[in-house]
Each structure stands twice: as structure tokens, then as C-alpha cells.
Design a protein around this motif. Structure first.
Motif, PDB file in Angstrom:
ATOM      1  N   ASP A 242      -3.526 -21.345 -16.451  1.00 16.08           N
ATOM      2  CA  ASP A 242      -4.770 -21.122 -15.719  1.00 16.08           C
ATOM      3  C   ASP A 242      -5.344 -19.724 -15.894  1.00 16.08           C
ATOM      4  OD1 ASP A 242      -4.503 -23.698 -14.770  1.00 16.08           O
ATOM      5  OD2 ASP A 242      -3.661 -23.099 -12.840  1.00 16.08           O
ATOM      6  N   ILE A 243      -4.943 -18.998 -16.937  1.00 15.06           N
ATOM      7  CA  ILE A 243      -5.399 -17.616 -17.104  1.00 15.06           C
ATOM      8  C   ILE A 243      -6.924 -17.515 -17.042  1.00 15.06           C
ATOM      9  CG2 ILE A 243      -5.681 -15.762 -18.805  1.00 15.06           C
ATOM     10  CD1 ILE A 243      -2.782 -16.087 -19.574  1.00 15.06           C
ATOM     11  N   GLU A 244      -7.622 -18.339 -17.788  1.00 17.51           N
ATOM     12  CA  GLU A 244      -9.081 -18.226 -17.879  1.00 17.51           C
ATOM     13  C   GLU A 244      -9.758 -18.539 -16.550  1.00 17.51           C
ATOM     14  OE1 GLU A 244     -10.538 -20.545 -21.113  1.00 17.51           O
ATOM     15  OE2 GLU A 244      -9.240 -19.587 -22.595  1.00 17.51           O
ATOM     16  N   SER A 245      -9.373 -19.652 -15.914  1.00 14.42           N
ATOM     17  CA  SER A 245     -10.008 -20.021 -14.643  1.00 14.42           C
ATOM     18  C   SER A 245      -9.626 -19.053 -13.528  1.00 14.42           C
ATOM     19  CB  SER A 245      -9.647 -21.455 -14.260  1.00 14.42           C
ATOM     20  OG  SER A 245      -8.247 -21.615 -14.142  1.00 14.42           O
ATOM     21  N   ASP A 246      -8.378 -18.561 -13.531  1.00 12.72           N
ATOM     22  CA  ASP A 246      -7.957 -17.590 -12.516  1.00 12.72           C
ATOM     23  C   ASP A 246      -8.730 -16.285 -12.650  1.00 12.72           C
ATOM     24  OD1 ASP A 246      -6.185 -19.321 -11.379  1.00 12.72           O
ATOM     25  OD2 ASP A 246      -4.380 -18.426 -12.231  1.00 12.72           O
ATOM     26  N   LEU A 247      -8.958 -15.852 -13.884  1.00 15.25           N
ATOM     27  CA  LEU A 247      -9.709 -14.613 -14.110  1.00 15.25           C
ATOM     28  C   LEU A 247     -11.123 -14.728 -13.570  1.00 15.25           C
ATOM     29  CD1 LEU A 247      -9.722 -11.788 -15.341  1.00 15.25           C
ATOM     30  CD2 LEU A 247     -10.374 -12.811 -17.530  1.00 15.25           C
ATOM     31  N   LYS A 248     -11.756 -15.881 -13.794  1.00 16.24           N
ATOM     32  CA  LYS A 248     -13.112 -16.094 -13.292  1.00 16.24           C
ATOM     33  C   LYS A 248     -13.155 -16.119 -11.772  1.00 16.24           C
ATOM     34  CE  LYS A 248     -14.759 -18.714 -17.311  1.00 16.24           C
ATOM     35  NZ  LYS A 248     -15.248 -20.040 -17.790  1.00 16.24           N
ATOM     36  N   ALA A 249     -12.070 -16.610 -11.169  1.00 22.33           N
ATOM     37  CA  ALA A 249     -12.021 -16.722  -9.709  1.00 22.33           C
ATOM     38  C   ALA A 249     -11.527 -15.446  -9.040  1.00 22.33           C
ATOM     39  CB  ALA A 249     -11.118 -17.881  -9.313  1.00 22.33           C
ATOM     40  N   GLY A 250     -11.150 -14.436  -9.842  1.00 23.96           N
ATOM     41  CA  GLY A 250     -10.626 -13.200  -9.272  1.00 23.96           C
ATOM     42  C   GLY A 250      -9.206 -13.308  -8.800  1.00 23.96           C
ATOM     43  N   LYS A 251      -8.456 -14.229  -9.388  1.00 24.49           N
ATOM     44  CA  LYS A 251      -7.043 -14.396  -9.052  1.00 24.49           C
ATOM     45  C   LYS A 251      -6.216 -13.676 -10.113  1.00 24.49           C
ATOM     46  CE  LYS A 251      -3.583 -17.968  -7.978  1.00 24.49           C
ATOM     47  NZ  LYS A 251      -3.334 -19.421  -7.846  1.00 24.49           N
ATOM     48  N   PHE A 252      -5.676 -12.518  -9.759  1.00 26.27           N
ATOM     49  CA  PHE A 252      -5.011 -11.657 -10.736  1.00 26.27           C
ATOM     50  C   PHE A 252      -3.499 -11.882 -10.721  1.00 26.27           C
ATOM     51  CE2 PHE A 252      -9.058  -9.586  -9.829  1.00 26.27           C
ATOM     52  CZ  PHE A 252      -9.547  -9.433 -11.113  1.00 26.27           C
ATOM     53  N   SER A 253      -3.097 -13.036 -11.241  1.00 26.82           N
ATOM     54  CA  SER A 253      -1.681 -13.349 -11.386  1.00 26.82           C
ATOM     55  C   SER A 253      -1.073 -12.433 -12.446  1.00 26.82           C
ATOM     56  CB  SER A 253      -1.505 -14.812 -11.801  1.00 26.82           C
ATOM     57  OG  SER A 253      -2.081 -15.020 -13.083  1.00 26.82           O
ATOM     58  N   ILE A 254       0.248 -12.480 -12.578  1.00 31.54           N
ATOM     59  CA  ILE A 254       0.910 -11.653 -13.593  1.00 31.54           C
ATOM     60  C   ILE A 254       0.363 -11.931 -14.999  1.00 31.54           C
ATOM     61  CG2 ILE A 254       3.126 -11.111 -14.698  1.00 31.54           C
ATOM     62  CD1 ILE A 254       2.845  -9.931 -11.905  1.00 31.54           C
ATOM     63  N   PRO A 255       0.244 -13.196 -15.445  1.00 30.70           N
ATOM     64  CA  PRO A 255      -0.308 -13.446 -16.788  1.00 30.70           C
ATOM     65  C   PRO A 255      -1.738 -12.950 -16.953  1.00 30.70           C
ATOM     66  CG  PRO A 255       0.936 -15.350 -16.075  1.00 30.70           C
ATOM     67  CD  PRO A 255       0.832 -14.437 -14.881  1.00 30.70           C
ATOM     68  N   VAL A 256      -2.552 -13.024 -15.895  1.00 29.01           N
ATOM     69  CA  VAL A 256      -3.913 -12.482 -15.974  1.00 29.01           C
ATOM     70  C   VAL A 256      -3.856 -10.976 -16.176  1.00 29.01           C
ATOM     71  CG1 VAL A 256      -6.023 -12.035 -14.656  1.00 29.01           C
ATOM     72  CG2 VAL A 256      -5.024 -14.327 -14.658  1.00 29.01           C
ATOM     73  N   ARG A 257      -2.944 -10.317 -15.493  1.00 29.22           N
ATOM     74  CA  ARG A 257      -2.848  -8.856 -15.563  1.00 29.22           C
ATOM     75  C   ARG A 257      -2.298  -8.367 -16.909  1.00 29.22           C
ATOM     76  NH1 ARG A 257      -3.474  -6.012 -10.869  1.00 29.22           N
ATOM     77  NH2 ARG A 257      -3.629  -7.215  -8.939  1.00 29.22           N
ATOM     78  N   ILE A 258      -1.316  -9.082 -17.469  1.00 30.48           N
ATOM     79  CA  ILE A 258      -0.655  -8.562 -18.672  1.00 30.48           C
ATOM     80  C   ILE A 258      -1.064  -9.304 -19.944  1.00 30.48           C
ATOM     81  CG2 ILE A 258       1.299  -7.786 -17.290  1.00 30.48           C
ATOM     82  CD1 ILE A 258       2.920 -10.119 -18.327  1.00 30.48           C
ATOM     83  N   GLY A 259      -1.776 -10.416 -19.815  1.00 27.51           N
ATOM     84  CA  GLY A 259      -2.199 -11.165 -20.992  1.00 27.51           C
ATOM     85  C   GLY A 259      -1.174 -12.209 -21.407  1.00 27.51           C
ATOM     86  N   ARG A 260      -1.639 -13.191 -22.182  1.00 28.00           N
ATOM     87  CA  ARG A 260      -0.777 -14.316 -22.533  1.00 28.00           C
ATOM     88  C   ARG A 260       0.451 -13.894 -23.338  1.00 28.00           C
ATOM     89  NH1 ARG A 260      -1.407 -20.336 -23.676  1.00 28.00           N
ATOM     90  NH2 ARG A 260       0.487 -20.742 -24.860  1.00 28.00           N
ATOM     91  N   GLU A 261       0.288 -13.027 -24.333  1.00 26.36           N
ATOM     92  CA  GLU A 261       1.425 -12.672 -25.191  1.00 26.36           C
ATOM     93  C   GLU A 261       2.548 -12.016 -24.398  1.00 26.36           C
ATOM     94  OE1 GLU A 261       1.825 -13.610 -28.333  1.00 26.36           O
ATOM     95  OE2 GLU A 261      -0.053 -14.707 -27.982  1.00 26.36           O
ATOM     96  N   ARG A 262       2.199 -11.089 -23.531  1.00 26.03           N
ATOM     97  CA  ARG A 262       3.230 -10.441 -22.717  1.00 26.03           C
ATOM     98  C   ARG A 262       3.778 -11.395 -21.660  1.00 26.03           C
ATOM     99  NH1 ARG A 262       0.713  -4.341 -21.761  1.00 26.03           N
ATOM    100  NH2 ARG A 262       0.929  -3.652 -23.941  1.00 26.03           N
ATOM    101  N   ALA A 263       2.950 -12.322 -21.198  1.00 26.49           N
ATOM    102  CA  ALA A 263       3.420 -13.323 -20.233  1.00 26.49           C
ATOM    103  C   ALA A 263       4.465 -14.236 -20.870  1.00 26.49           C
ATOM    104  CB  ALA A 263       2.250 -14.146 -19.701  1.00 26.49           C
ATOM    105  N   ILE A 264       4.348 -14.482 -22.180  1.00 24.07           N
ATOM    106  CA  ILE A 264       5.355 -15.270 -22.895  1.00 24.07           C
ATOM    107  C   ILE A 264       6.671 -14.499 -22.978  1.00 24.07           C
ATOM    108  CG2 ILE A 264       5.972 -16.203 -25.163  1.00 24.07           C
ATOM    109  CD1 ILE A 264       2.980 -16.924 -25.495  1.00 24.07           C
ATOM    110  N   VAL A 265       6.586 -13.211 -23.268  1.00 26.86           N
ATOM    111  CA  VAL A 265       7.791 -12.362 -23.276  1.00 26.86           C
ATOM    112  C   VAL A 265       8.429 -12.360 -21.889  1.00 26.86           C
ATOM    113  CG1 VAL A 265       8.658 -10.010 -23.579  1.00 26.86           C
ATOM    114  CG2 VAL A 265       6.905 -10.908 -25.129  1.00 26.86           C
ATOM    115  N   TYR A 266       7.584 -12.248 -20.872  1.00 28.05           N
ATOM    116  CA  TYR A 266       8.048 -12.280 -19.480  1.00 28.05           C
ATOM    117  C   TYR A 266       8.745 -13.605 -19.195  1.00 28.05           C
ATOM    118  CZ  TYR A 266       7.448 -12.394 -14.325  1.00 28.05           C
ATOM    119  OH  TYR A 266       7.636 -12.483 -12.967  1.00 28.05           O
TER     120      TYR A 266
END
Length: 301
Positions: free
Chosen positions: A199-223
Motif C-alpha cells: 500500500d505504499i502509493e495509496s498510503d503516501l497519498k493519504a498521509g499515512k507514513f508507514s515504515i515502507p513509505v518512509r524508507i522506500g520499497r527497496e529498503r523495506a525489502i531489506v527490512y
């Protein structure tokens, strides 16, 4: 009332994950010779009510704040789709708060009798659990929208769920039990992480700053790989520290499932990740079953 719509809103597929931490506490208590069915079943019912409460509050909160929109890649939600009104969902949330309280209070009196110090302490934990379930997406500043959902999951699906249920059964606790509790918590975060990557794209539009939104998909995969590896490592360290039999490492049979999940999160596009939420939750439950059986067999031989 449309029963099917409400069952979908309950998100029953999340229950195996919620029950994993209770099962872990139960297995640890059984290995210590302290298992009691009446207390365990009340732990289960309280956890089920709490998880459904969290799901309903999440449905309501995300619809109000806009995270559940047509841009979202996961399944549609009840309030967002109009299948359940906001007023109906608010009433359902209140009903499940009352069910959580009723089941939780019964659990405490069955477990502790009239030990008011223990009852008040665990009642406080229960109130915090209810508040955490609601405040994740509901309110003026829901903590799930600022990236604190992962920490909450670690605390309530890991430390409180496992160690709390163990204490209710055994009336004691050891520091080593933090390790299997961390395993449950980290794997539960992994489920949330898949959801948030999807949900990175929809969360970003809604102002929901989850960990993947904050660090990006590539780092979220490492996480994600960090969560999977750390969860398995925590279990392994516990078994080394409490070693009595090779049976304790039976949980290693679940490793291929976690590798499969990590590979899917690493390679598949966001719109194909939804099935891996269920796969991760069921893998966690299987891990707990294998870990628990290994602990019991390890104490028997």
C-alpha cells in the motif's frame, strides 16, 4: 444484517497470526508443566475479540482518513465500499470493546482468583491493548500514520502476547522467554510490512507514513529480510540457551516457508503481494506449532 459482509470486515484470516502468540505462551507453559485449558481458552477468546476489534477499528479509521480508497491495491474495506456505514462500524467497535473486557476480566479471575495486585496489573495491560487496537488508525493523530505500528505489533503480538499468556498460566516468567516472544513479534511485523509495502502509493497519498513509505520499497525489502532472519535467530538462541534435546530445533522445518515469503516480497509487484500476507501469517502459526512441539518433546526425552 449481511453476515457475509461482517465476516469479511472481521478479517478472519488475521486470526491465525493473533493466536500464534497465545499458542506460543501455551506451549512454553506446557513444556514447564503449567498448562491449564480453562485459562488458555479464555486467553484465546480474549485475543480473538481483541483482534476483531483492531480490524474493525482499522476499517473505520482508514476510511475516515482516506487510506482505504480506490487507489489501494488490497481488498476493498467495508466502510470504504459502503457495505457497512460508519455509524454501524462505530457500534460494532463498542460491542467488541465490551466483549474484550468481559472475556479479559473472566480470564483474570480464573487465573488469579482474588489477587488484586495481579488483576489490576493485567487489567491495565488489557486496557492498553484495547486502546492500542483502536488508536492505530482512529483519532486525530493515529499512531499507525506516523510509522509506530511496527513497535506496537512487537509489543502486543510479541512481548505482551507471549509472556503475558505464559504468566497467566505459570505465574512466573524468565528472561529467556523474551526470545520466543520476539520471534512472534518480529514475524507479526513482517505481516504488517507486506501490507505496508503493498500500500505504499495509496498510503503516501493519504498521509499515512508507514515504515515502507518512509524508507522506500527497496529498503523495506531489506527490512523484511531482517525481520525474518531475526525472528528465526531469536528462536535458535533460546533453544541453545535452554538446550535439552535436538527436538527443540524442530521449528527449523519452517525455514523454507519464510524464504519463500522473503523471495516473493523481493520480486513480486505490489498488486501481487496480498496472498503473501496470509502465507506469512500461516507460516508464523506453523513455526509456533513446530517450536512448541519441539519444546515439549525436548523436555520429554
Amino acid at each position: 444484517m449481511n453476515t457475509k459482509v461482517w465476516l469479511q470486515a472481521f478479517r478472519l484470516r488475521t486470526l491465525p497470526l493473533a493466536l500464534s502468540c497465545i499458542a506460543m505462551g501455551g506451549f512454553l507453559a506446557s513444556a514447564a508443566g503449567a498448562f491449564q485449558w480453562n485459562i488458555f481458552l479464555l486467553c484465546v477468546s480474549t485475543t480473538i475479540f481483541l483482534q476483531i476489534l483492531s480490524n474493525l477499528a482499522n476499517d473505520y479509521g482508514d476510511s475516515i482518513h482516506g487510506a482505504d480508497s480506490t487507489d489501494r491495491k488490497g481488498p476493498s474495506r467495508a466502510v470504504q465500499s459502503g457495505a457497512i456505514s460508519s455509524a454501524q462500524m462505530r457500534k460494532a467497535v463498542i460491542i467488541f470493546v465490551l466483549l474484550c473486557l468481559a472475556s479479559g476480566i473472566a480470564l483474570l479471575f480464573v487465573s488469579f482468583g482474588i489477587n488484586w495486585n495481579a488483576i489490576l496489573f493485567f487489567f491495565g495491560l488489557g486496557i492498553l491493548s484495547i486502546l492500542a487496537a483502536i488508536a492505530y488508525t482512529v483519532g486525530r493523530k493515529p499512531y499507525g500514520y506516523i510509522g509506530l505500528g511496527d513497535l506496537s505489533v512487537l509489543i502486543f503480538f510479541g512481548l505482551v502476547g507471549v509472556m503475558g499468556s505464559y504468566y497467566l498460566l505459570a505465574k512466573q516468567i524468565t528472561w529467556q522467554q523474551i526470545l520466543p516472544a520476539l520471534s512472534c513479534g518480529l514475524f507479526s511485523i513482517a505481516v504488517l510490512n507486506i501490507n505496508n509495502i503493498r500500500d505504499i502509493e495509496s498510503d503516501l497519498k493519504a498521509g499515512k507514513f508507514s515504515i515502507p513509505v518512509r524508507i522506500g520499497r527497496e529498503r523495506a525489502i531489506v527490512y523484511h529480510w531482517f525481520l525474518l532472519t531475526s525472528g528465526l535467530l531469536s528462536a535458535a538462541v533460546y533453544c541453545v540457551l535452554t538446550f535439552s534435546s535436538p527436538w527443540q530445533f524442530l521449528f527449523l522445518a519452517s525455514v523454507p516457508l519464510f524464504i519463500k515469503n522473503g523471495m516473493a516480497v523481493s520480486t513480486r509487484p505490489s498488486h501481487e503481494l496480498d496472498p503473501y500476507l496470509k502465507q506469512m501469517a500461516l507460516s508464523t502459526l506453523l513455526f509456533v506449532l513446530l517450536f512448541g512441539i519441539g519444546q515439549i518433546l525436548g523436555r520429554s526425552f
